[in-house]
Design a protein around this motif. Structure first.
Motif, PDB file in Angstrom:
ATOM      1  N   LEU A 183       0.761   4.350  -2.673  1.00  0.00           N
ATOM      2  CA  LEU A 183       0.621   5.711  -2.176  1.00  0.00           C
ATOM      3  C   LEU A 183       1.732   6.620  -2.708  1.00  0.00           C
ATOM      4  O   LEU A 183       1.475   7.751  -3.141  1.00  0.00           O
ATOM      5  CB  LEU A 183       0.642   5.706  -0.644  1.00  0.00           C
ATOM      6  N   ASP A 184       2.963   6.118  -2.702  1.00  0.00           N
ATOM      7  CA  ASP A 184       4.113   6.939  -3.084  1.00  0.00           C
ATOM      8  C   ASP A 184       4.266   7.080  -4.597  1.00  0.00           C
ATOM      9  O   ASP A 184       4.682   8.135  -5.093  1.00  0.00           O
ATOM     10  CB  ASP A 184       5.396   6.352  -2.497  1.00  0.00           C
TER      11      ASP A 184
ATOM     12  N   GLU B  67      -0.623   8.094   7.273  1.00  0.00           N
ATOM     13  CA  GLU B  67      -0.164   8.291   5.894  1.00  0.00           C
ATOM     14  C   GLU B  67      -1.295   8.079   4.885  1.00  0.00           C
ATOM     15  O   GLU B  67      -1.269   8.649   3.791  1.00  0.00           O
ATOM     16  CB  GLU B  67       0.981   7.310   5.592  1.00  0.00           C
ATOM     17  N   PHE B  68      -2.268   7.259   5.247  1.00  0.00           N
ATOM     18  CA  PHE B  68      -3.325   6.900   4.307  1.00  0.00           C
ATOM     19  C   PHE B  68      -4.611   7.690   4.537  1.00  0.00           C
ATOM     20  O   PHE B  68      -5.597   7.474   3.832  1.00  0.00           O
ATOM     21  CB  PHE B  68      -3.615   5.399   4.412  1.00  0.00           C
TER      22      PHE B  68
ATOM     23  N   HIS C 259      10.076   6.925   3.347  1.00  0.00           N
ATOM     24  CA  HIS C 259       9.457   5.686   3.799  1.00  0.00           C
ATOM     25  C   HIS C 259      10.476   4.549   3.869  1.00  0.00           C
ATOM     26  O   HIS C 259      10.387   3.686   4.759  1.00  0.00           O
ATOM     27  CB  HIS C 259       8.291   5.311   2.888  1.00  0.00           C
TER      28      HIS C 259
ATOM     29  N   GLU D  51       0.824  -1.210   0.000  1.00  0.00           N
ATOM     30  CA  GLU D  51       0.000   0.000   0.000  1.00  0.00           C
ATOM     31  C   GLU D  51       0.862   1.266   0.000  1.00  0.00           C
ATOM     32  O   GLU D  51       0.498   2.273  -0.630  1.00  0.00           O
ATOM     33  CB  GLU D  51      -0.927  -0.003   1.217  1.00  0.00           C
ATOM     34  N   LEU D  52       1.995   1.238   0.686  1.00  0.00           N
ATOM     35  CA  LEU D  52       2.882   2.394   0.659  1.00  0.00           C
ATOM     36  C   LEU D  52       3.429   2.638  -0.743  1.00  0.00           C
ATOM     37  O   LEU D  52       3.579   3.788  -1.176  1.00  0.00           O
ATOM     38  CB  LEU D  52       4.041   2.197   1.638  1.00  0.00           C
TER      39      LEU D  52
ATOM     40  N   VAL E 136      -6.956  10.785   4.289  1.00  0.00           N
ATOM     41  CA  VAL E 136      -7.096  11.930   3.376  1.00  0.00           C
ATOM     42  C   VAL E 136      -7.494  13.171   4.168  1.00  0.00           C
ATOM     43  O   VAL E 136      -8.390  13.125   5.003  1.00  0.00           O
ATOM     44  CB  VAL E 136      -8.165  11.615   2.309  1.00  0.00           C
TER      45      VAL E 136
ATOM     46  N   GLY F 180       1.800   6.129  -7.000  1.00  0.00           N
ATOM     47  CA  GLY F 180       0.565   6.357  -7.732  1.00  0.00           C
ATOM     48  C   GLY F 180       0.116   5.181  -8.566  1.00  0.00           C
ATOM     49  O   GLY F 180      -0.866   5.287  -9.303  1.00  0.00           O
TER      50      GLY F 180
END
Length: 207
Positions: free
Chosen positions: A50-51, A204-205, A91, A46-47, A207, A53
């Motif tokens: 997130l990082d 971090e996740f 990260h 998931e990171l 919004v 895209g």
């Protein structure tokens, strides 16, 4: 209730098979370990999204015991893509703090016991006995705990003057991995540590 020849005495043996740990228990321990490590792998997955895209293939939470192996995992080797592909340097630095070579011992424990051989051979390494024996006479009662690996955990030697012996026994076992680490306590620590890591990254996740 046990019978002893009143003229010669004898031995009452409580004989417990080495199959003290049911196979199902080892399976459940293995599942718990797998899920703990999978939770960390999903965090990296998931990171990476997130990082970067986008979905990154073959990511994994690395657990390394040397700087060289860590760098290969974080940044890739000559013929191998990094397991932290897509993560930002910030990260990656956070994940580095969770490596055994950086002083984080619990991740090393998780890596070691995730090897199937480590939890398929769970053994009894320590036990305590609560034993009460009431023979008709005042004859001696001796409890002899065996060493690890013996099938007879202890025996009771009695020399009564009556034919019967009343006996009540409770045996408490400690189950451990091959290296002696207690299973339940180890899993409790790992569960707590993994949960703490997920809590740290949760903002971090958001919004």
């Amino acid at each position: 209730m046990g019978y002893i020849n009143p003229e010669v005495g004898g031995t009452v043996i409580i004989d417990l098979s080495r199959r003290l740990v049911p196979p199902r228990f080892s399976i459940l321990v293995g599942e718990a370990i797998y899920n703990l490590r999978s939770a960390l792998d999903y965090l990296i997955y998931e990171l990476a999204i997130l990082d970067s895209g986008e979905v990154q293939e073959q990511t994994q939470f690395p657990i390394e015991s040397s700087e060289k192996r860590w760098r290969n995992a974080a940044f890739g080797a000559s013929k191998r893509e990094p397991r932290l592909k897509g993560l930002t340097l910030r990260h990656k630095a956070c994940i580095k703090l969770l490596q055994p070579h950086y002083g984080c011992n619990w991740t090393g424990t998780l890596r070691d016991i995730s090897n199937p051989d480590k939890h398929r051979t769970l053994t009894v390494v320590r036990f305590t006995e609560i034993l009460s024996v009431e023979p008709a006479s005042k004859g001696p009662v001796v409890v002899n705990p065996s060493i690890e690996g013996k099938t007879t955990l202890f025996d009771i030697r009695i020399n009564p003057s009556s034919n019967t012996v009343d006996m009540n026994t409770d045996v408490l076992f400690k189950i451990a991995f091959d290296d002696g680490a207690p299973v339940v306590e180890t899993l409790q620590v790992l569960h707590s540590e993994v949960a703490s890591v997920l809590d740290v990254f949760q903002p971090e996740f958001e919004v």
